[in-house]
Design an enzyme around this catalytic site. Structure first.
Site, PDB file in Angstrom:
ATOM      1  N   SER A   1     -34.777 -22.845 -30.795  1.00 41.60           N
ATOM      2  CA  SER A   1     -34.506 -22.086 -29.573  1.00 41.60           C
ATOM      3  C   SER A   1     -35.819 -21.821 -28.843  1.00 41.60           C
ATOM      4  CB  SER A   1     -33.835 -20.750 -29.920  1.00 41.60           C
ATOM      5  OG  SER A   1     -32.631 -20.939 -30.623  1.00 41.60           O
TER       6      SER A   1
ATOM      7  N   GLU B   1     -36.131 -20.431 -22.666  1.00 42.33           N
ATOM      8  CA  GLU B   1     -36.547 -19.426 -21.684  1.00 42.33           C
ATOM      9  C   GLU B   1     -38.040 -19.110 -21.791  1.00 42.33           C
ATOM     10  OE1 GLU B   1     -33.154 -20.276 -21.017  1.00 42.33           O
ATOM     11  OE2 GLU B   1     -33.160 -19.335 -22.980  1.00 42.33           O
TER      12      GLU B   1
ATOM     13  N   ASN C   1     -31.010 -26.067 -21.395  1.00 37.39           N
ATOM     14  CA  ASN C   1     -31.534 -26.064 -20.032  1.00 37.39           C
ATOM     15  C   ASN C   1     -32.978 -26.553 -19.942  1.00 37.39           C
ATOM     16  OD1 ASN C   1     -31.919 -23.265 -21.345  1.00 37.39           O
ATOM     17  ND2 ASN C   1     -33.434 -23.258 -19.713  1.00 37.39           N
TER      18      ASN C   1
ATOM     19  N   ASP D   1     -28.646 -22.991 -15.298  1.00 38.86           N
ATOM     20  CA  ASP D   1     -28.750 -22.703 -16.734  1.00 38.86           C
ATOM     21  C   ASP D   1     -27.477 -23.066 -17.484  1.00 38.86           C
ATOM     22  OD1 ASP D   1     -30.067 -21.753 -19.112  1.00 38.86           O
ATOM     23  OD2 ASP D   1     -28.789 -19.984 -19.014  1.00 38.86           O
TER      24      ASP D   1
END
Length: 600
Positions: free
Chosen positions: A191, A194, A278, A320
């Site tokens: 992950s 962002e 994304n 996104d």
């Protein structure tokens, strides 16, 4: 001496082959035993279907709570327990405890593993401190911790057998996803989209923890593990530098494409499947091009990591719409032809059916009529835009530009469905899908990259589609026609994973905390019970002592419940989710627990 070394080497190779075969063959055997639940996804095909039928549509109304277990941890409890033999393995959000419970004794704790992790990882976790669970194989439990440590535990004792570091939290890399064991390898994603992470999937040896290979989502061919001539997209070779050509300069190095979703595997084709997320940043103006291979379905060889085929669903993502949601493998008729299908419900609101052997695109249809950012996907194989969604200018954050608030885009960034997994019943040939019925305003702005700092570049707000009050639906889907069979409205997003059974019952949970059972054919509600907290976990089932049980984790949180989970009140916090789900606090509160149901 040379002859001895040759014999020793041959023995070592044969031994390695034996271990690989044993681990894989044993899992394949175990996952066929409906009395257990040995895969995070139910089975390699990701179907979340059980052949158990002791609990059925006629008697499910009589379900009672058999026993409960508090996890002792707050925040969002995603994922589900595993059951191997007489032991249930339960996990938690950060600090990522794993507990082994004795099913012969109402869940008495046999052992607990609680890693010591640096709490500085918590603010780097995008959307709550969730973890989607451990995997099992070869007498080991594999856990991907928040700090990206992949750990192997002895399944009987909880003893740590090995650890491997999969990423660097100081750069924004974290671990939230469930591993999958294929042959002698445990495969895991990462992950951090962002935070401008260049994301990857990685294979580790199940016995030593040694890294075997790593394949990135974006970047040069050698990092992607692409063969320009043999790796295909929509039936054609991707060609040299297929990713680099779609990025400006070195933007790909902080390009995202994270891999925190579920994995699936087809042993017959020897391919595993997953999706990438994304591109970074959320401001599309800062990354011209298609940004390949973010937002993509990948089919890879588990031994080498080499990609056989790819399909990008949302080129140059402007909203996104991560492509990480699960790939469900099913042999179903499509267009009158029996097909080795891959079915995927993407965040972008389109339900896809592909040939999982070749990557051919067969169906792409909206699975919520509210989806408005696209008019649909070009299905003409002779068209230069074949396979691309047509973007509606009004809802294009790219076309509207920086510092412009594009309003009423459907779905919201959390998608028509996020990671909460769907189920498939071979009995009804139907897919059962938990969905979000949510739209958004989206305002991109220029953002600078600093390692370990948020790299978002957009402000969001979320709300139901105009004229509606429900923020969720639970639907039945026909993957051949690309059509909804029936739909159940829910006040909030259905953030729980579904379970389908041979008893013609489908189970799911709600953010208010209800476990619900519905008729697999009609969608009629047959049973509901309110658990101690909102359910974002995935329903599973098993037997013990000849009785069938259904179990689910409750503990509100995740992206939809981040306001409650983290105590946030600013409507635009939680990447816009706090305001959209503010009303949830009237229905539930924090608390992590396992609730187990059975018939009297």
């Amino acid at each position: 001496m040379a002859r001895y070394r040759l014999i020793a080497s041959a023995a070592l190779i044969l031994g390695s082959m034996s271990v690989a075969a044993t681990a894989n063959d044993n899992l394949l055997k175990l996952e066929k035993d409906a009395n257990q639940w040995v895969q995070p996804t139910g089975n390699y095909a990701n179907q979340r279907y059980s052949e158990l039928n002791q609990i059925n549509k006629d008697n499910v109304k009589n379900l009672k709570v058999a026993w409960t277990h508090s996890t002792g941890v707050l925040r969002g409890h995603e994922g589900n327990p595993l059951v191997v033999g007489d032991i249930m393995y339960v996990h938690t959000p950060f600090p990522n405890k794993v507990m082994a419970l004795d099913l012969k004794n109402d869940g008495t704790v046999l052992w607990t593993y609680e890693p010591k992790q640096n709490p500085d990882v918590i603010p780097v976790m995008c959307c709550d401190t969730v973890n989607r669970g451990p995997a099992y194989a070869d007498g080991k439990i594999f856990l991907h911790q928040a700090d990206t440590t992949l750990v192997a535990l002895d399944a009987k004792t909880g003893k740590v057998l090995w650890k491997a570091v999969n990423g660097d939290p100081t750069k924004g890399e974290t671990g939230t996803s469930a591993p999958m064991v294929i042959k002698d390898k445990v495969i895991i994603g990462i992950s951090g989209g962002e935070f401008g992470v260049q994301c990857h999937v990685t294979a580790y040896d199940i016995n030593s923890g040694k890294q075997v290979w790593r394949a990135y989502s974006v970047g040069p061919d050698d990092q992607l593990k692409f063969d320009p001539e043999k790796t295909t997209s929509l039936g054609k070779p991707v060609g040299k530098d297929s990713s680099l050509k779609t990025w400006q300069g070195d933007q790909w190095k902080i390009g995202g494409g994270c891999t925190w979703g579920w994995l699936a595997y087809d042993p017959a084709l020897d391919l595993f499947y997953y999706g990438s997320g994304n591109p970074s940043t959320w401001n599309p103006k800062q990354r011209p091009g298609d940004n390949k291979w973010s937002m993509t379905v990948f089919a890879r060889n588990p031994d080498t990591g080499m990609a056989k085929w790819v399909y990008q669903m949302t080129p140059h993502d402007e909203w996104d719409y991560d492509g990480v949601n699960e790939m469900i493998l099913a042999d179903i008729p499509v267009g009158g032809k029996e097909t080795k299908a891959l079915v995927h419900f993407d965040r972008n609101g389109l339900g896809y059916t592909l040939n999982r052997e070749t990557g051919e695109l067969l169906v792409a249809q909206k699975y919520d009529p509210a989806v408005n950012w696209t008019t649909g996907v070009d299905m003409d194989k002779n068209s230069p835009t074949y396979g691309r969604p047509a973007v509606v200018a009004k809802y294009s954050t790219e076309q509207n530009g920086e510092d412009v608030n594009s309003k009423n885009i459907c779905p919201a960034a959390l998608g028509t469905k996020d990671q909460q997994p769907a189920a498939y019943s071979p009995k009804t040939k139907t897919f059962y899908v938990p969905t979000n019925h949510v739209c958004m305003d989206y305002e991109p702005f220029k953002v600078s990259y600093t390692a370990g700092q948020p790299y978002v570049g957009a402000t969001l707000s979320m709300y139901p589609p105009q004229g509606d009050t429900n923020m969720g639906n639970f639907i039945a889907w026909d993957a051949d026609k690309g059509a909804i069979k029936w739909s159940i409205k829910e006040p909030f997003s259905v953030w729980s994973g579904a379970l389908a059974t041979a008893g013609d019952v489908v189970f799911y949970g709600t953010l208010e905390g209800y476990l619900k059972a519905v008729d697999a054919t009609t969608g009629k509600e047959l049973y509901k019970f309110k658990t101690p907290s909102g359910i974002i976990g995935n329903v599973m089932t098993y037997t013990q002592g000849g009785k069938q049980y259904v179990a689910v984790l409750s503990g509100v949180g995740g992206w939809a419940g981040i306001g409650l989970a983290a105590g946030l009140t600013n409507p635009q916090d939680g990447l816009g989710a706090v305001g959209g789900y503010a009303g949830l606090s009237k229905y539930t509160s924090l608390g992590g627990s396992l609730t187990v149901f059975t018939l009297p």
